[in-house]
Enzyme design. Structure first.
Site, PDB file in Angstrom:
ATOM      1  N   GLN A 221      -4.832  -1.838   9.683  1.00  0.00           N
ATOM      2  CA  GLN A 221      -4.666  -3.205   8.836  1.00  0.00           C
ATOM      3  C   GLN A 221      -5.287  -4.224   9.992  1.00  0.00           C
ATOM      4  O   GLN A 221      -4.737  -4.379  10.869  1.00  0.00           O
ATOM      5  CB  GLN A 221      -2.905  -3.132   8.808  1.00  0.00           C
ATOM      6  CG  GLN A 221      -2.727  -4.405   8.107  1.00  0.00           C
ATOM      7  CD  GLN A 221      -3.346  -4.475   6.389  1.00  0.00           C
ATOM      8  OE1 GLN A 221      -3.246  -3.471   5.901  1.00  0.00           O
ATOM      9  NE2 GLN A 221      -3.864  -5.564   6.002  1.00  0.00           N
TER      10      GLN A 221
ATOM     11  N   ASP B 156     -11.530   2.929   4.228  1.00  0.00           N
ATOM     12  CA  ASP B 156     -11.593   1.380   3.965  1.00  0.00           C
ATOM     13  C   ASP B 156     -13.193   1.144   4.407  1.00  0.00           C
ATOM     14  O   ASP B 156     -13.384   0.131   4.121  1.00  0.00           O
ATOM     15  CB  ASP B 156     -10.894   0.857   5.065  1.00  0.00           C
ATOM     16  CG  ASP B 156     -10.224  -0.283   4.474  1.00  0.00           C
ATOM     17  OD1 ASP B 156     -10.192  -0.473   3.221  1.00  0.00           O
ATOM     18  OD2 ASP B 156      -9.236  -0.609   5.194  1.00  0.00           O
TER      19      ASP B 156
ATOM     20  N   LYS C 189       0.896  -1.261   0.113  1.00  0.00           N
ATOM     21  CA  LYS C 189       0.051   0.057   0.033  1.00  0.00           C
ATOM     22  C   LYS C 189       1.053   1.208  -0.046  1.00  0.00           C
ATOM     23  O   LYS C 189       0.555   2.248  -0.706  1.00  0.00           O
ATOM     24  CB  LYS C 189      -1.015  -0.014   1.119  1.00  0.00           C
ATOM     25  CG  LYS C 189      -1.973  -1.032   1.067  1.00  0.00           C
ATOM     26  CD  LYS C 189      -2.815  -1.285   2.370  1.00  0.00           C
ATOM     27  CE  LYS C 189      -3.725  -2.680   2.227  1.00  0.00           C
ATOM     28  NZ  LYS C 189      -4.180  -2.900   3.336  1.00  0.00           N
TER      29      LYS C 189
END
Ligand code: NDP
Length: 292
Positions: free
Chosen positions: A97, A120, A53
């Site tokens: 994450q 997200d 990422k």
């Protein structure tokens, strides 16, 4: 023979456009969009995803900020890291994450992410809006959004289609089912307790497989002409490869390919789309915050 959906090529095309838009943004505002990542623990796959990422951010001209925390961290320390990114004006998108270490309250941490920076889409308010008719989340989760782009790219008729989603995880199965429903598909969500999975898959015009079981879905289950998006990424031993392993999907490609109208590759299908959608959401977050 199925059309092979090349997520790598689609992602490359989208990332080139994102890079152009980032350059325009920078020229206008004098700073780059920034993605902040919080990772706790030493999960090797997570470390790899975080590296990928960060690299992708650099490739499109975005900034990235990673807060890497030890596995035996405290709830308070993780929460402080999230709040610091919320307060950092150079960070426009925040990603936690997953998975977090088991002793950390994931729901609480996800709920702390600023709604404006929740690229997200896992904040409960965003997931709630995704689930409700007539509401739109600020951001939709990356992997499910990537699946939708692949369907659009292949010209799938989603409205009115029978879609079967195999898997009901918070990260993939459930949100992709909600996106399909928003796009007016008739959606069946299958999971480990589903009776007669092959029978349900046989009725599907669109199949999304997100199970985490190598080559579980067989070609004989598919309705001829179905469009198959294989999210599964499973590492299997293979002595014939240099590394001794390779990745396969949740769908048995060899038997599915002659039956399906289109099928995504593993690797090189949904995987590259996930990062691309995250970059797109981060750019969108920066544009919205700049306009405020
Ligand atoms: P989870 O393990 O969280 O969820 C798996 C889901 O599959 C569960 O809902 C489970 O059912 C269901 N399931 C498991 N076994 C069966 C079975 N035999 N029959 C029917 N349903 C079954 O996985 P994720 O959703 O996180 O990931 C799924 C796959 O997608 C993995 O291979 C993962 O690596 C991959 N992935 C790929 C990404 C990408 O960017 N390409 C991103 C995220 C994930 P139940 O709920 O009943 O337990």
């Amino acid at each position: 023979m199925a059309h092979i959906i090349d997520g790598q090529a689609i992602a490359r095309k989208m990332q080139a456009k994102i890079a152009e838009d980032v350059a325009v943004f920078k020229a206008h505002y004098g700073y780059a969009p920034g993605l902040g990542v919080v990772m706790a623990g030493d999960n090797a796959a997570s470390q790899m995803y975080v590296r990928m990422k960060r690299r992708a951010c650099g490739e499109v001209g975005m900034e990235s900020f990673a807060t890497l925390i030890d596995a035996n961290t405290s709830q308070a320390e993780v929460e402080i890291a999230v709040k610091a990114l919320n307060d950092n004006p150079a960070v426009h998108g925040i990603l936690i994450q997953l998975p977090l270490p088991p002793h950390i309250d994931e729901e609480k941490v996800l709920g702390l992410v600023s709604l404006d920076k929740d690229v997200d889409g896992f904040h409960p308010v965003n997931i709630g809006a995704l689930a409700m008719k007539g509401r739109e989340p600020n951001f939709a989760p990356a992997t499910p959004s990537g699946c939708m782009v692949l369907l659009q790219e292949v010209g799938a008729k989603i409205s009115g289609a029978n879609a079967v989603v195999i898997g009901r995880s918070n990260i993939v199965g459930l949100p992709v089912a909600m996106l399909l429903l928003k796009a007016n598909a008739t959606v069946t969500i299958c999971h480990s307790r589903t009776a007669d999975l092959p029978g349900l898959v046989r009725q599907a015009d669109i199949v999304i497989a997100a199970i985490g079981q190598p080559e579980f879905v067989k070609g004989s289950w598919l309705k001829p002409g179905a469009i198959v998006i294989d999210v599964g990424t499973n590492k299997v031993d293979d002595a014939s490869t240099e590394k001794g392993y390779r990745y396969v999907g949740d769908v048995e490609f060899a038997s599915a390919e002659p039956v399906a109208a289109a099928i995504s590759k593993v690797p090189g299908g949904v995987g590259p789309m996930t990062i691309t959608m995250l970059l797109q959401n981060t750019l969108l977050a920066a544009q919205r915050l700049a306009a405020k």
